[in-house]
Design a protein around this motif. Structure first.
Motif, PDB file in Angstrom:
ATOM      1  N   UNK A  32      49.192  48.629  52.964  1.00 59.93           N
ATOM      2  CA  UNK A  32      48.113  48.746  51.985  1.00 59.93           C
ATOM      3  C   UNK A  32      47.231  47.504  52.002  1.00 59.93           C
ATOM      4  N   UNK A  33      45.922  47.730  51.969  1.00 55.66           N
ATOM      5  CA  UNK A  33      44.926  46.673  51.858  1.00 55.66           C
ATOM      6  C   UNK A  33      44.106  46.935  50.600  1.00 55.66           C
ATOM      7  N   UNK A  34      43.664  45.869  49.926  1.00 57.17           N
ATOM      8  CA  UNK A  34      42.966  46.008  48.653  1.00 57.17           C
ATOM      9  C   UNK A  34      41.644  45.259  48.703  1.00 57.17           C
ATOM     10  N   UNK A  35      40.556  45.926  48.252  1.00 60.51           N
ATOM     11  CA  UNK A  35      39.240  45.305  48.117  1.00 60.51           C
ATOM     12  C   UNK A  35      38.812  45.400  46.652  1.00 60.51           C
ATOM     13  N   UNK A  36      38.497  44.268  46.040  1.00 66.61           N
ATOM     14  CA  UNK A  36      38.080  44.239  44.632  1.00 66.61           C
ATOM     15  C   UNK A  36      36.596  43.884  44.544  1.00 66.61           C
ATOM     16  N   UNK A  37      35.791  44.843  44.066  1.00 63.99           N
ATOM     17  CA  UNK A  37      34.334  44.648  44.088  1.00 63.99           C
ATOM     18  C   UNK A  37      33.672  45.495  43.000  1.00 63.99           C
ATOM     19  N   UNK A  38      34.126  45.336  41.754  1.00 62.57           N
ATOM     20  CA  UNK A  38      33.507  46.107  40.670  1.00 62.57           C
ATOM     21  C   UNK A  38      32.885  45.154  39.660  1.00 62.57           C
ATOM     22  N   UNK A  39      33.307  45.195  38.429  1.00 57.88           N
ATOM     23  CA  UNK A  39      32.834  44.257  37.407  1.00 57.88           C
ATOM     24  C   UNK A  39      33.270  42.840  37.808  1.00 57.88           C
ATOM     25  N   UNK A  40      32.329  41.889  37.820  1.00 55.61           N
ATOM     26  CA  UNK A  40      32.605  40.561  38.372  1.00 55.61           C
ATOM     27  C   UNK A  40      32.960  39.497  37.337  1.00 55.61           C
ATOM     28  N   UNK A  41      33.247  39.899  36.098  1.00 54.21           N
ATOM     29  CA  UNK A  41      33.641  38.894  35.106  1.00 54.21           C
ATOM     30  C   UNK A  41      35.060  38.386  35.393  1.00 54.21           C
ATOM     31  N   UNK A  42      35.335  37.184  34.934  1.00 49.22           N
ATOM     32  CA  UNK A  42      36.658  36.566  35.127  1.00 49.22           C
ATOM     33  C   UNK A  42      37.776  37.471  34.630  1.00 49.22           C
ATOM     34  N   UNK A  43      37.651  37.937  33.384  1.00 51.07           N
ATOM     35  CA  UNK A  43      38.729  38.717  32.775  1.00 51.07           C
ATOM     36  C   UNK A  43      38.971  40.026  33.519  1.00 51.07           C
ATOM     37  N   UNK A  44      37.892  40.682  33.923  1.00 53.08           N
ATOM     38  CA  UNK A  44      38.049  41.967  34.619  1.00 53.08           C
ATOM     39  C   UNK A  44      38.686  41.779  35.985  1.00 53.08           C
ATOM     40  N   UNK A  45      38.214  40.821  36.743  1.00 52.27           N
ATOM     41  CA  UNK A  45      38.767  40.595  38.084  1.00 52.27           C
ATOM     42  C   UNK A  45      40.216  40.136  37.998  1.00 52.27           C
ATOM     43  N   UNK A  46      40.526  39.285  37.016  1.00 57.35           N
ATOM     44  CA  UNK A  46      41.905  38.841  36.850  1.00 57.35           C
ATOM     45  C   UNK A  46      42.811  40.042  36.539  1.00 57.35           C
ATOM     46  N   UNK A  47      42.317  40.950  35.692  1.00 50.89           N
ATOM     47  CA  UNK A  47      43.094  42.153  35.368  1.00 50.89           C
ATOM     48  C   UNK A  47      43.270  43.036  36.605  1.00 50.89           C
ATOM     49  N   UNK A  48      42.226  43.131  37.438  1.00 45.55           N
ATOM     50  CA  UNK A  48      42.334  43.889  38.689  1.00 45.55           C
ATOM     51  C   UNK A  48      43.352  43.249  39.631  1.00 45.55           C
ATOM     52  N   UNK A  49      43.306  41.940  39.738  1.00 46.59           N
ATOM     53  CA  UNK A  49      44.259  41.242  40.594  1.00 46.59           C
ATOM     54  C   UNK A  49      45.695  41.493  40.126  1.00 46.59           C
ATOM     55  N   UNK A  50      45.912  41.389  38.831  1.00 46.83           N
ATOM     56  CA  UNK A  50      47.252  41.605  38.299  1.00 46.83           C
ATOM     57  C   UNK A  50      47.709  43.040  38.521  1.00 46.83           C
ATOM     58  N   UNK A  51      46.757  43.986  38.492  1.00 39.87           N
ATOM     59  CA  UNK A  51      47.103  45.399  38.657  1.00 39.87           C
ATOM     60  C   UNK A  51      47.314  45.777  40.115  1.00 39.87           C
TER      61      UNK A  51
END
Length: 260
Positions: free
Chosen positions: A165-184
């Motif tokens: 599995x590979x993951x690309x994170x590129x949606x809402x760019x706020x700190x809190x949102x990206x941190x939540x994406x990373x944790x998820x």
């Protein structure tokens, strides 16, 4: 060393020098600061769909997919669908590679490899364009917030059937949102694969560029990434990629999940 090994060693030495050269990095930063004011990254397409990435990042993406050979790519943020199409096209090439070199049956309409895209708002005209694309059979889309519990559970359910599995994170760019994406989603990244956090360049750009956005310097994917890494020694920034690219929307955003 053979000639191929000598060539690669020379390249790596030059890449390290590029990363250490302050004059080159200063010129690169000034250039990006100027072109971003005219939305430089919005002007490129992949197989007919706007991709909203720098050409250098597109090349880096194909290198990662080819080297890792994932069977699932999870992407948060769909927009016009160009990144989904890029990932799907690379997975199609991997299937063709398997067919040629491993003797695996190849059917362009049937593949175990998949791209899973998530967006809070998949606009009808974008969905229609993605669904009529020749590579649409390799793409699945989920509509909803990427950090909503129901979406996260569905992603984990889908991911359970895949090995790499590979993951690309590129949606809402706020700190809190990206941190939540990373944790998820970063934990879904398999060892030896990558979680790529896009738009870390925001941290280096003037704050006036983002007056109509909820993110900016001090509140962006880069700050989230650095916060996440404090408690995740299983990930490391692949500096060689950023040093090689120089021009990138995602400096230090290429996170390698360690093999150990």
């Amino acid at each position: 060393m053979n000639l191929e090994e000598i060539f690669k060693k020379e390249c790596l030495d030059e890449i390290n020098q590029l990363g250490e050269n302050q004059e080159i990095n200063h010129l690169t930063h000034n250039w990006m600061k100027q072109v971003n004011q005219l939305k430089y990254s919005y002007h490129f397409e992949w197989q007919g769909r706007p991709i909203i990435q720098y050409p250098q990042d597109i090349v880096a993406t194909q290198e990662l997919i080819w080297n890792v050979k994932p069977d699932l790519i999870i992407e948060t943020g769909i927009a016009h669908g160009g990144s989904l199409i890029l990932s799907a096209s690379m997975l199609a090439l991997l299937d063709m590679y398997d067919a040629i070199h491993l003797g695996v049956m190849f059917d362009p309409k049937i593949s175990s490899r998949k791209v899973l895209g998530i967006d809070i708002d998949i606009r009808p005209h974008n969905r229609a364009a993605i669904e009529k694309h020749p590579l649409s059979s390799r793409i699945e889309m989920l509509e909803g917030s990427s950090i909503d519990d129901s979406i996260i559970k569905e992603v984990y359910k889908i991911a359970s059937g895949f090995e790499r599995v590979m993951v690309f994170l590129d949606s809402n760019h706020t700190h809190d949102h990206v941190l939540a994406e990373l944790e998820a989603y970063a934990p879904l990244t398999t060892k030896g694969s990558y979680c790529v956090v896009f738009d870390t360049i925001i941290e280096q750009m003037p704050k006036e560029i983002f007056t109509n956005r909820p993110w900016g310097p001090g509140n962006n994917p880069k700050t989230a990434l650095l916060e996440y890494l404090k408690s995740r020694p299983d990930f490391e920034i692949d500096k060689d990629i950023s040093n090689k690219l120089l021009i990138s929307m995602s400096p230090d955003g290429f996170l390698l999940k360690k093999e150990g």
